[in-house]
Scaffold this motif. Structure first.
Motif, short mmCIF file in Angstrom:
data_model
loop_
_atom_site.label_atom_id
_atom_site.label_comp_id
_atom_site.label_asym_id
_atom_site.label_seq_id
_atom_site.Cartn_x
_atom_site.Cartn_y
_atom_site.Cartn_z
N SER A 50 0.80 -1.24 0.00
CA SER A 50 0.00 0.00 0.00
C SER A 50 0.83 1.28 0.00
O SER A 50 0.26 2.37 -0.01
N PHE A 51 2.15 1.17 0.01
CA PHE A 51 2.96 2.37 0.24
C PHE A 51 2.77 3.42 -0.85
O PHE A 51 2.45 4.58 -0.58
N LEU A 52 2.98 3.05 -2.11
CA LEU A 52 2.91 4.05 -3.18
C LEU A 52 1.50 4.59 -3.36
O LEU A 52 1.31 5.78 -3.63
N LEU A 86 9.77 -4.22 -10.66
CA LEU A 86 8.43 -3.98 -10.10
C LEU A 86 8.36 -2.61 -9.43
O LEU A 86 7.39 -1.87 -9.60
N ALA A 87 9.40 -2.26 -8.67
CA ALA A 87 9.41 -0.97 -7.97
C ALA A 87 9.36 0.19 -8.94
O ALA A 87 8.59 1.14 -8.77
N VAL A 88 10.17 0.12 -10.00
CA VAL A 88 10.20 1.21 -10.98
C VAL A 88 8.86 1.32 -11.70
O VAL A 88 8.31 2.41 -11.86
N SER A 89 8.31 0.18 -12.11
CA SER A 89 7.04 0.20 -12.81
C SER A 89 5.90 0.69 -11.92
O SER A 89 5.00 1.40 -12.38
N SER A 90 5.95 0.33 -10.63
CA SER A 90 4.91 0.77 -9.70
C SER A 90 4.97 2.28 -9.49
O SER A 90 3.93 2.95 -9.42
N CYS A 91 6.18 2.82 -9.38
CA CYS A 91 6.33 4.28 -9.26
C CYS A 91 5.77 4.97 -10.49
O CYS A 91 5.05 5.98 -10.40
N HIS A 92 6.10 4.44 -11.64
CA HIS A 92 5.62 5.00 -12.90
C HIS A 92 4.09 4.97 -12.96
O HIS A 92 3.44 5.96 -13.33
N ALA A 93 3.50 3.83 -12.57
CA ALA A 93 2.05 3.69 -12.60
C ALA A 93 1.36 4.67 -11.64
O ALA A 93 0.25 5.13 -11.90
N ALA A 94 2.04 4.98 -10.52
CA ALA A 94 1.47 5.91 -9.54
C ALA A 94 1.69 7.37 -9.93
O ALA A 94 1.22 8.27 -9.24
N HIS A 117 10.67 2.80 -17.89
CA HIS A 117 10.01 3.58 -16.85
C HIS A 117 10.98 4.42 -16.01
O HIS A 117 10.56 5.04 -15.05
N VAL A 118 12.25 4.41 -16.34
CA VAL A 118 13.20 5.31 -15.70
C VAL A 118 13.24 6.58 -16.54
O VAL A 118 13.75 6.59 -17.66
N GLY A 119 12.68 7.66 -15.99
CA GLY A 119 12.57 8.88 -16.76
C GLY A 119 13.68 9.88 -16.54
O GLY A 119 13.77 10.88 -17.25
#
Length: 208
Positions: A50-52, A86-94, A117-119
């Protein structure tokens, strides 16, 4: 580009978010729109269920522009593995921009460059340490800036500790820099003492 530092091993996630956002909101309110805040987070924290989602909800409730909140990963070697991806994609999705620290250090990981997803690409401070005396490094930064533009990624130069550094970086092309001259990462325990003393001179590298 000022930064708020590592967030890990703190007992209360809700208290952490409230404290973090309080100080980020203060910083954003007294700085110009081209100033961004980098929050260094570890991969296990980002992958908590639930963090992001909570982080994004808190930002939205306070009407904070998430485009100005850069999530910075300090483990470039893990970006290509399952948890890191997963972490990078989750940040991107959020909706959070993602940077990976240490790119193009001596053991730079080029999987960072190709990750969709690294911008944001951060250049290690060792690259700029003697850049005034090294024409090759100056040409390298120019070329990397052009490359980052062609890949639709932003380039951040670390180690900008003087006005002379900032002026040269701006001349070479990059808009964003990080270091003691414009703002650097703060350890999480120092968040409570955060004072935006840089407000009068913090800038994107090409700003006046």
């Amino acid at each position: 580009m000022p930064a708020l530092g590592a967030i890990k091993n703190l007992q209360s996630r809700t208290a952490l978010l409230n404290q973090l956002l309080q100080h980020v909101a203060t910083g954003l309110s007294v700085t110009r729109p081209d100033v961004r805040f980098a929050v260094t987070l570890d991969i296990p924290t980002l992958n908590e269920a639930s963090f992001l989602g909570n982080f994004r909800e808190f930002c939205d409730q306070r009407k904070l522009d998430v485009a100005r909140l850069l999530i910075q990963l300090k483990e470039p070697e893990f970006v290509a593995d399952e948890d890191g991806a997963l972490a990078v994609s989750s940040c991107h999705a959020a909706g959070f921009p993602v940077a990976v620290d240490g790119f193009l250090s001596d053991d730079g990981n080029f999987s960072v460059l190709s990750h969709p997803h690294v911008g944001v690409i951060k250049v290690d401070q060792s690259v700029i340490s003697d850049i005034h005396e090294c024409e090759t490094k100056q040409n390298f930064i120019k070329g990397l800036f052009s490359l980052s533009q062609s890949l639709e990624k932003q380039l951040v130069i670390s180690g900008v500790d003087t006005e002379k550094h900032a002026a040269l970086v701006a001349e070479l092309g990059p808009r964003y820099c990080q270091g003691s001259y414009v703002g650097d990462a703060l350890p999480a325990p120092e968040l409570a003492a955060f004072q935006p003393a840089f407000v009068n001179h913090t800038r994107g590298c090409d700003a006046g």
